[in-house]
Design a protein around this motif. Structure first.
Motif, PDB file in Angstrom:
ATOM      1  N   UNK A 108      -2.736  14.713  34.487  1.00  0.00           N
ATOM      2  CA  UNK A 108      -2.623  13.250  34.509  1.00  0.00           C
ATOM      3  C   UNK A 108      -1.993  12.739  33.216  1.00  0.00           C
ATOM      4  N   UNK A 109      -2.428  13.342  32.094  1.00  0.00           N
ATOM      5  CA  UNK A 109      -1.896  12.913  30.793  1.00  0.00           C
ATOM      6  C   UNK A 109      -0.420  13.267  30.663  1.00  0.00           C
ATOM      7  N   UNK A 110      -0.033  14.461  31.102  1.00  0.00           N
ATOM      8  CA  UNK A 110       1.340  14.926  30.908  1.00  0.00           C
ATOM      9  C   UNK A 110       2.316  14.275  31.892  1.00  0.00           C
ATOM     10  N   UNK A 111       1.859  14.023  33.119  1.00  0.00           N
ATOM     11  CA  UNK A 111       2.769  13.511  34.155  1.00  0.00           C
ATOM     12  C   UNK A 111       2.763  11.992  34.272  1.00  0.00           C
ATOM     13  N   UNK A 112       1.718  11.383  33.736  1.00  0.00           N
ATOM     14  CA  UNK A 112       1.590   9.936  33.882  1.00  0.00           C
ATOM     15  C   UNK A 112       1.157   9.519  35.265  1.00  0.00           C
ATOM     16  N   UNK A 113       0.628  10.465  36.051  1.00  0.00           N
ATOM     17  CA  UNK A 113       0.176  10.133  37.407  1.00  0.00           C
ATOM     18  C   UNK A 113      -0.908   9.060  37.333  1.00  0.00           C
ATOM     19  N   UNK A 114      -0.790   7.985  38.136  1.00  0.00           N
ATOM     20  CA  UNK A 114      -1.691   6.838  37.984  1.00  0.00           C
ATOM     21  C   UNK A 114      -3.059   6.997  38.639  1.00  0.00           C
ATOM     22  N   UNK A 115      -3.211   7.960  39.528  1.00  0.00           N
ATOM     23  CA  UNK A 115      -4.478   8.105  40.244  1.00  0.00           C
ATOM     24  C   UNK A 115      -5.274   9.306  39.773  1.00  0.00           C
ATOM     25  N   UNK A 170      -3.522  29.577  28.247  1.00  0.00           N
ATOM     26  CA  UNK A 170      -3.056  29.818  29.606  1.00  0.00           C
ATOM     27  C   UNK A 170      -2.287  28.597  30.082  1.00  0.00           C
ATOM     28  N   UNK A 171      -1.184  28.833  30.786  1.00  0.00           N
ATOM     29  CA  UNK A 171      -0.347  27.736  31.287  1.00  0.00           C
ATOM     30  C   UNK A 171      -0.292  27.792  32.814  1.00  0.00           C
ATOM     31  N   UNK A 172      -0.293  26.590  33.415  1.00  0.00           N
ATOM     32  CA  UNK A 172      -0.152  26.472  34.868  1.00  0.00           C
ATOM     33  C   UNK A 172       0.684  25.239  35.186  1.00  0.00           C
ATOM     34  N   UNK A 173       1.422  25.303  36.290  1.00  0.00           N
ATOM     35  CA  UNK A 173       2.215  24.169  36.756  1.00  0.00           C
ATOM     36  C   UNK A 173       1.504  23.543  37.948  1.00  0.00           C
ATOM     37  N   UNK A 174       1.277  22.207  37.873  1.00  0.00           N
ATOM     38  CA  UNK A 174       0.620  21.482  38.949  1.00  0.00           C
ATOM     39  C   UNK A 174       1.575  20.443  39.533  1.00  0.00           C
ATOM     40  N   UNK A 175       1.508  20.258  40.852  1.00  0.00           N
ATOM     41  CA  UNK A 175       2.320  19.272  41.569  1.00  0.00           C
ATOM     42  C   UNK A 175       1.423  18.443  42.467  1.00  0.00           C
ATOM     43  N   UNK A 176       1.636  17.117  42.434  1.00  0.00           N
ATOM     44  CA  UNK A 176       0.900  16.271  43.370  1.00  0.00           C
ATOM     45  C   UNK A 176       1.626  14.948  43.567  1.00  0.00           C
ATOM     46  N   UNK A 177       1.875  14.598  44.816  1.00  0.00           N
ATOM     47  CA  UNK A 177       2.497  13.315  45.178  1.00  0.00           C
ATOM     48  C   UNK A 177       3.749  13.003  44.364  1.00  0.00           C
ATOM     49  N   UNK A 178       4.599  13.999  44.199  1.00  0.00           N
ATOM     50  CA  UNK A 178       5.858  13.792  43.494  1.00  0.00           C
ATOM     51  C   UNK A 178       5.775  13.934  41.994  1.00  0.00           C
ATOM     52  N   UNK A 179       4.577  14.070  41.453  1.00  0.00           N
ATOM     53  CA  UNK A 179       4.418  14.271  40.008  1.00  0.00           C
ATOM     54  C   UNK A 179       4.266  15.764  39.731  1.00  0.00           C
ATOM     55  N   UNK A 180       4.878  16.221  38.635  1.00  0.00           N
ATOM     56  CA  UNK A 180       4.855  17.639  38.296  1.00  0.00           C
ATOM     57  C   UNK A 180       4.719  17.781  36.787  1.00  0.00           C
ATOM     58  N   UNK A 181       3.904  18.753  36.351  1.00  0.00           N
ATOM     59  CA  UNK A 181       3.752  18.975  34.913  1.00  0.00           C
ATOM     60  C   UNK A 181       3.237  20.385  34.666  1.00  0.00           C
ATOM     61  N   UNK A 182       3.720  20.967  33.578  1.00  0.00           N
ATOM     62  CA  UNK A 182       3.154  22.226  33.101  1.00  0.00           C
ATOM     63  C   UNK A 182       2.075  21.879  32.078  1.00  0.00           C
ATOM     64  N   UNK A 183       0.886  22.452  32.267  1.00  0.00           N
ATOM     65  CA  UNK A 183      -0.223  22.135  31.367  1.00  0.00           C
ATOM     66  C   UNK A 183      -0.726  23.415  30.715  1.00  0.00           C
ATOM     67  N   UNK A 184      -1.313  23.247  29.546  1.00  0.00           N
ATOM     68  CA  UNK A 184      -1.788  24.391  28.767  1.00  0.00           C
ATOM     69  C   UNK A 184      -3.248  24.157  28.370  1.00  0.00           C
ATOM     70  N   UNK A 185      -4.062  25.212  28.547  1.00  0.00           N
ATOM     71  CA  UNK A 185      -5.461  25.181  28.118  1.00  0.00           C
ATOM     72  C   UNK A 185      -5.674  26.339  27.158  1.00  0.00           C
ATOM     73  N   UNK A 186      -6.248  26.074  26.001  1.00  0.00           N
ATOM     74  CA  UNK A 186      -6.516  27.130  25.028  1.00  0.00           C
ATOM     75  C   UNK A 186      -7.923  27.697  25.247  1.00  0.00           C
ATOM     76  N   UNK A 187      -8.103  28.908  24.761  1.00  0.00           N
ATOM     77  CA  UNK A 187      -9.425  29.515  24.879  1.00  0.00           C
ATOM     78  C   UNK A 187     -10.466  28.681  24.138  1.00  0.00           C
ATOM     79  N   UNK A 188     -10.100  28.123  22.985  1.00  0.00           N
ATOM     80  CA  UNK A 188     -11.030  27.303  22.218  1.00  0.00           C
ATOM     81  C   UNK A 188     -11.467  26.077  23.021  1.00  0.00           C
TER      82      UNK A 188
END
Length: 556
Positions: A221-228, A260-278
């Motif tokens: 949500x933060x990276x893509x600006x998805x409103x919902x 770890x990185x993953x790419x998420x897609x929803x309702x036309x919004x797309x973003x690669x997100x990263x989560x650290x072990x910490x």
């Protein structure tokens, strides 16, 4: 005639099957469809009634939730209905039998062997109903279940801590995909004696997955600006299915990497997100801490008996997480052992299966051998007519296991996972309580007697209401959900108040609870017996066995 005997870890989230080879070592049999050592414990029904078991069912679970069931192990012995398919109620026992049938199918295919004689494992906290249901699932799948043993016991056998020269107290820290179990056991000259068990039936890797899912969505949500909110918005089924898969993969990736990185897609919004072990460790720290608190409770119970911990064994796929390994090490000051945590239980069960097959193939006193038309051997009790299958090996698997220089014959001493008591009135406050007669952690078979008094003059009878309770306490608040059964003891006319009534409860290893009560004044007695609830009757077992045998697996 089978060449091998098998050990099966029927897990909450993943299941595994192993056998003992001719060299005496245990080997896990891979799932031929996924080339994985384990199979997801997920079952799904296609529209035509075909049953799908494993990864395919898991990958489409969110898209077809009404025809898919996971975590069925948590329902064993607790309810008669796991899922409804096409208007038919399907029991947890039947669902589990499909998982076992799938494991047996691909093991048979790879080893060119009939998978028949097996040991199935269960959590140490499983009570009598759950164990009976597990054995019934094996029977329905067409297996001869030599025994149902506790997962910590199987793990200890695999880790080789049953060597004849060992006398030690071992904690098995078992964090799986759906449950968390702590077992403390004493191992001495091949005898595994359970001291105490604790656990949380809902604490497992799925909880860490849920936290990871939330982290990924927040960052999306933060990276893509998805409103919902993709977790709540309409038409999100495909997104949720994709998220579940990617959250588990991200969690697993952080075992060996710092991010770890993953790419998420929803309702036309797309973003690669990263989560650290910490980040992940901080977000899930409360889960790890709750597991340690339960471990502390078990350690405290053991200390009351003068027992301290010598070794810690880590079991279950979730113990691969550095957070868990480091937490256990720092908390207890003991370097834990971890080796094949996904496979240890199945491998230990395979070793024990070989020993049990050897023992159970021998005729007991009063038995004779008979062979049916299919060539199966049975031992028949000449007095009662009762039959039991004789496990016979026709080829490999004849080598007895050698664990680090040899083993003593392995003997397992289990304990009651619940307390059992009788409802009576406390004269101090006039309130009814459950007064426990058999205590949690009593060795099985358990037999204990407790004295009671009649409440009034001229009572016609004494009602003996038996309950099972979760704690090791003298008395417990009455909870009708824990009611097991009752019996009546008829008294002599004019029996005075405070006449002594002795009540004996017996709990066998197969889960049968027996009551014997005696009026010590008149000598009158009453006997009663109860079996596990929420398991199938023998008639239901036979009916389900026919249905499962005629139901096609998608993999067949």
């Amino acid at each position: 005639m089978s060449k091998y005997v098998y050990g099966i870890d029927l897990g909450t989230t993943y299941s595994c099957i192993a056998y003992q080879g001719e060299d005496g070592l245990p080997y896990v049999i891979k799932n031929v469809d996924t080339n994985s050592d384990t199979t997801p414990s997920v079952v799904q029904w296609d529209d035509d009634g075909t049953v799908v078991v494993g990864q395919q069912a898991k990958d489409s679970a969110v898209m077809s939730p009404e025809r898919t069931i996971a975590f069925v192990k948590q329902l064993m012995g607790k309810t008669d209905i796991a899922i409804q398919i096409d208007g038919r109620d399907i029991s947890p026992v039947e669902v589990s039998s499909y998982i076992l049938k799938e494991l047996a199918r691909y093991a048979s295919q790879q080893l060119d062997d009939e998978v028949k004689n097996v040991i199935i494992t269960c959590p140490a906290y499983f009570g009598e109903a759950e164990r009976t249901a597990t054995k019934q699932a094996g029977e329905i799948a067409g297996l001869n279940v030599l025994a149902v043993i506790e997962e910590p016991t199987a793990a200890a056998i695999c880790y080789g801590v049953t060597r004849s020269d060992s006398n030690q107290n071992v904690m098995v820290y078992d964090l799986g995909g759906g449950t968390f179990d702590i077992t403390i056991m004493n191992i001495n000259n091949g005898t595994i004696r359970v001291i105490t068990t604790e656990g949380d039936h809902d604490l497992g890797g799925k909880k860490w997955d849920a936290v990871m899912s939330q982290l990924l969505v927040d960052k999306f949500i933060e990276a893509s600006g998805y409103p919902g909110n993709p977790l709540e918005d309409d038409d999100n089924e495909e997104f949720l299915q994709d998220l579940a898969i990617k959250a588990e993969k991200a969690k697993q990736a952080l075992t060996n990497r710092q991010e770890a990185k993953q790419v998420l897609n929803f309702n036309g919004s797309r973003a690669q997100v990263k989560v650290t072990r910490e980040e992940f460790d901080e977000a899930t720290s409360y889960l790890a801490e709750s597991a340690l608190e339960l471990a502390d409770k078990a350690v405290a119970t053991a200390k009351e008996q003068g027992i301290s911990i010598d070794q810690i064994l880590l079991v279950g796929g979730s113990t691969k997480m550095p957070q868990i390994q480091n937490g256990v090490r720092e908390h207890f000051g003991i370097e834990p052992k971890i080796f094949d945590p996904d496979e240890a239980v199945a491998k230990g069960a395979a070793i024990y299966a070989m020993l049990q097959a050897d023992e159970q193939s021998k005729l007991r006193e009063g038995e004779v051998r008979q062979t049916d038309e299919q060539g199966n051997d049975y031992a028949v009790d000449q007095e009662t007519g009762e039959k039991r299958a004789l496990p016979m090996l026709g080829g490999g698997g004849s080598a007895l296991p050698m664990l680090g220089g040899g083993t003593a014959p392995i003997k397992v001493v289990s304990v009651s996972t619940k307390s059992f008591g009788v409802r009576a009135v406390d004269p101090a406050d006039g309130k009814k309580y459950i007064y426990n007669v058999i205590m949690k952690d009593d060795e099985l078979p358990a037999n204990s007697t407790r004295g009671f008094m009649t409440l009034e003059d001229d009572q016609d009878y004494v009602e003996l209401a038996v309950y099972q309770t979760p704690d090791k306490v003298d008395k417990y608040a009455v909870d009708e959900d824990r009611f097991l059964g009752n019996a009546e003891l008829t008294l002599n006319p004019h029996t005075p108040k405070d006449s002594e009534i002795s009540v004996t409860l017996e709990l066998t290893e197969d889960g049968t609870v027996s009551l014997h009560a005696k009026d010590e004044t008149s000598g009158r007695t009453v006997d009663a017996q109860w079996h596990a609830e929420n398991v199938l009757s023998q008639k239901e077992v036979e009916e389900t066995k026919k249905r499962v045998a005629s139901t096609a697996l998608a993999s067949e």
